[in-house]
Write an enzyme that holds these catalytic residues in place. Structure first.
Site, PDB file in Angstrom:
ATOM      1  N   HIS A  99       0.817  -1.208   0.000  1.00  0.00           N
ATOM      2  CA  HIS A  99       0.000   0.000   0.000  1.00  0.00           C
ATOM      3  C   HIS A  99       0.856   1.265   0.000  1.00  0.00           C
ATOM      4  O   HIS A  99       0.405   2.313  -0.459  1.00  0.00           O
ATOM      5  CB  HIS A  99      -0.958  -0.019   1.184  1.00  0.00           C
ATOM      6  CG  HIS A  99      -2.109  -0.947   0.984  1.00  0.00           C
ATOM      7  ND1 HIS A  99      -3.403  -0.639   1.328  1.00  0.00           N
ATOM      8  CD2 HIS A  99      -2.174  -2.195   0.441  1.00  0.00           C
ATOM      9  CE1 HIS A  99      -4.205  -1.639   1.015  1.00  0.00           C
ATOM     10  NE2 HIS A  99      -3.466  -2.606   0.479  1.00  0.00           N
ATOM     11  N   HIS A 267      -2.120 -12.158  -2.764  1.00  0.00           N
ATOM     12  CA  HIS A 267      -3.143 -12.841  -1.983  1.00  0.00           C
ATOM     13  C   HIS A 267      -2.791 -14.296  -1.700  1.00  0.00           C
ATOM     14  O   HIS A 267      -3.627 -15.053  -1.206  1.00  0.00           O
ATOM     15  CB  HIS A 267      -4.485 -12.751  -2.709  1.00  0.00           C
ATOM     16  CG  HIS A 267      -5.035 -11.361  -2.764  1.00  0.00           C
ATOM     17  ND1 HIS A 267      -6.113 -11.003  -3.552  1.00  0.00           N
ATOM     18  CD2 HIS A 267      -4.640 -10.219  -2.132  1.00  0.00           C
ATOM     19  CE1 HIS A 267      -6.360  -9.708  -3.397  1.00  0.00           C
ATOM     20  NE2 HIS A 267      -5.479  -9.212  -2.551  1.00  0.00           N
TER      21      HIS A 267
END
Length: 724
Positions: A99, A267
């Site tokens: 992020h 993920h």
């Protein structure tokens, strides 16, 4: 839609008012005032380091291996105040690094992890970054231990890279060298929405067309890094989400394969958190007793499985702390159906999953849960292009791991610029095209001889100065791309850009090329040196004796070393310094000039002196007379400022084309014409203060000296080798 519209996907990367009309004591009351704060946002007054502190030198003395060793140990050192999922912080630190890096956008090079900006608002309080304040606090002991040499920016990205290594991925490499900032990056326009997570329609022209997202934005909502995990506007639709994923990652310079690899690899580890709770405000709005952290969870009882972040709940794989092919095994091994998380968020769960494929609870391994997929994950299965790529990854795990490792390296290093800015033992030897590689240039030639040949070439000073400027002005301090080094102005796409006046450029390069060949100098050096020669001629004509500094050693890049598609975003849509503004943009010339000045790293005074000098040097685009407030064109005089501030002239707008006339107050005769990029230096109170300094009778020589200093700064902006 007009392709030149400021809000069009292919239009100008500066949104109207986005960077230059931000809230301040002045613009609060006079919203049309030009705000110059972005030029001085990271000045000496905000920097706590000692004067003369050299972060590059400090980084060279860092014990790299000790830092990595401490981070490896931290991965499984679970804390009672913020326990790790399954006893491993890897997923949390990967998300922190992801992020931090994921705010980068190719359009203007802003955002990204290169400055540690995730520590400050608005990023530290975006909904998508919930609980990442905890990750930074977990890293604090490491930062404290290694001090100045280990920047937060480096530590944040390194933590994610070490996390992957700790869980079994063979990483591609790591480069130290990022330097921290000490306050928010107010130059970044994150969007015009007034609320976080506003509907997607507020940043796209057509919600069904992800490519219609307004430049330079990439994320689908204010406050998200990429796309809404529940679907566009929270409505699950993997096919539509795939379009937004593709646009978002493309605006980060990622192709489809890199996008799929990052989605799958991101993920493969970690989990989503979705405890149903009344979560408190983000860090910037939290009470003082929260100690700078936010998102207080009243139901948090010190167990990992009670945390809340996105509202989705669950892991993507059966072994969320291990790098494996489990994500693709589950994605393609089961059919999936929509369900709601315990917090009420949409997520996809497998139908009739085998018990051995369920996921252990993050706190109690005796409890098992269904794995989940977000709408973006399902896009990897639904979209035919992504599916083909993912099926290839599924069949060849080694290829997938290598592709992901390279994509992760690109994601986390994209805004560091050339490899000259990388330090440490893990810098990959391979030159990657997205690093804009440039061969080393020669310094073993006679500079005086080259200057003499240039001076006798027949080129005018204005032609040489304009060409050198056009070559250097592409530099972006945001991601350290562009600039004169590499002489890419001779290659596609730059040689054909409208703003580079292709006919004039071809003429100048046709003359300078043989000089470079005959003398052993690079063409990049000769272009800059020619600009200096023209400038010295103009300085001498004005009655001053000032040498223009020159540092040889630039190299000439080749077509094979140039990612032409990614260079397209560097094309100038305007250049206030050459008084050119491409038609069709709603943004004013002075706003675009301010944006360009900030990317070049200029201060307000440097921007002022450069513009005034370029006007009198006769370097306007297409030979325009706007702003040429002198009868001595071609001489580096302070006439622009003298006449701009002379009350003998009144200013009059020309409604038909948006220009202005400067008329003699006594006779009404038109003396000069101008654009708003000229007259703002007399109308804006701050810029007028600078202009008055250079208009003074005792500052004619100071003006010339300051122009040379600012010019040299621009010419050397991309010379990272000079400070290594």
């Amino acid at each position: 839609m007009d392709g030149n519209d400021v809000n069009a996907a292919g239009g100008c990367p500066v949104m109207h008012g986005g960077n230059t009309r931000m809230d301040s004591p002045v613009t609060k009351w006079w919203p049309n005032a030009l705000n110059l704060d972005i030029l001085h946002q990271h000045g000496a007054r905000t920097n706590p380091m000692d004067p003369g502190y050299d972060h590059r030198e400090a980084v060279k003395g860092l014990d790299y291996e000790a830092v990595k060793s401490d981070l490896h140990a931290l991965m499984t050192d679970s804390k009672d105040w913020w326990p790790a999922d399954w006893g491993h912080y890897g997923g949390l630190f990967i998300r922190l690094a992801w992020h931090a890096a994921g705010s980068y956008r190719l359009g203007d090079g802003r955002g990204g992890a290169g400055s540690g900006n995730i520590r400050f608002a608005p990023l530290n309080s975006w909904p998508d970054n919930a609980s990442l304040d905890k990750a930074r606090r977990l890293l604090w002991p490491v930062k404290k231990k290694y001090g100045n040499a280990l920047s937060w920016a480096d530590l944040i990205i390194l933590s994610g890279t070490v996390a992957y290594s700790s869980m079994g991925l063979k990483t591609f490499g790591f480069g130290f060298g990022r330097e921290d900032i000490w306050g928010p990056e107010i130059d970044i326009n994150w969007g015009s929405e007034n609320v976080l997570l506003a509907p997607t329609e507020e940043r796209v022209a057509d919600i069904d067309d992800a490519d219609s997202m307004y430049n330079p934005l990439a994320a689908s909502h204010m406050g998200l890094i990429y796309v809404n995990p529940e679907g566009v506007d929270g409505n699950p639709n993997p096919a539509l989400t795939a379009k937004y994923v593709r646009t978002t990652f493309a605006r980060m310079a990622m192709n489809d394969e890199e996008t799929a690899a990052l989605t799958v690899g991101g993920h493969t580890v970690g989990k989503c958190h979705g405890l149903e709770a009344d979560i408190g405000p983000a860090p910037e709005g939290a009470p003082i007793a929260e100690a700078g952290m936010g998102w207080h969870n009243p139901k948090f009882d010190g167990k990992a499985n009670t945390a809340h972040t996105s509202g989705l709940e669950g892991a993507w794989t059966t072994n969320p702390t291990k790098w494996d092919n489990g994500y693709l095994e589950l994605l393609f091994g089961y059919e999936w159906e929509l369900k709601k998380s315990r917090a009420g968020a949409w997520q996809w769960e497998p139908i009739d999953i085998a018990e051995e494929h369920k996921v252990p609870d993050a706190s109690n391994p005796a409890i098992k849960h269904n794995p989940i997929m977000t709408d973006a994950d399902m896009a990897m299965k639904v979209d035919p292009i992504y599916r083909e790529i993912c099926e290839r990854f599924h069949k060849d795990p080694a290829y997938f791991s290598d592709t992901f490792a390279r994509a992760w390296f690109k994601l986390t290093h994209r805004d560091m610029g050339p490899k000259a800015n990388y330090y440490g033992p893990d810098v990959p030897a391979e030159d990657l095209i997205w690093q804009d590689p440039i061969p080393a240039g020669s310094t073993a030639y006679d500079v005086a001889d080259v200057k003499a040949k240039i001076a006798g070439s027949g080129l005018t000073a204005a032609e040489m100065i304009a060409t050198a400027w056009d070559s250097a002005r592409t530099f972006r301090g945001s991601d350290k791309r562009g600039g004169a080094n590499g002489a890419r102005i001779r290659l596609a796409p730059q040689k054909d850009w409208e703003g580079n006046e292709p006919a004039r450029l071809a003429k100048v390069l046709g003359i300078l090329g043989p000089i470079a060949h005959d003398t052993g100098a690079s063409l990049a050096d000769v272009i800059v040196l020619a600009g200096n020669v023209g400038l010295e001629q103009s300085i001498k004509a004005a009655g001053h004796n000032i040498a223009v500094p020159f540092a040889p050693g630039r190299g000439d890049a080749t077509d094979d070393q140039t990612d032409a598609d990614s260079f397209g975003v560097l094309e100038p849509m305007a250049d206030g310094f050459r008084n050119w503004h491409k038609e069709g943009f709603a943004v004013s010339p002075e706003e675009l000039m301010l944006d360009r000045a900030q990317l070049l790293g200029l201060t307000g005074a440097e921007m002022t002196v450069l513009l005034g000098g370029m006007r009198v040097l006769g370097t306007n685009y297409g030979g325009s007379r706007h702003g040429v407030f002198t009868d001595r064109e071609g001489q580096l005089t302070n006439d622009f400022f003298v006449n701009l501030t002379d009350m003998a002239y009144s200013w009059h707008p020309v409604e038909k084309d948006g220009t202005y006339q400067l008329r003699d107050r006594k006779t009404g005769a038109i003396k000069w014409t101008a654009t708003s990029a000229d007259l703002v230096f007399g109308s804006n109170s701050i810029l007028r203060a600078y202009a008055e300094v250079y208009a003074q009778d005792d500052n004619a020589e100071k003006f010339a000296r300051d122009f040379v200093a600012a010019w040299t700064k621009v010419m050397n902006a991309d010379r990272f080798d000079l400070v290594a």
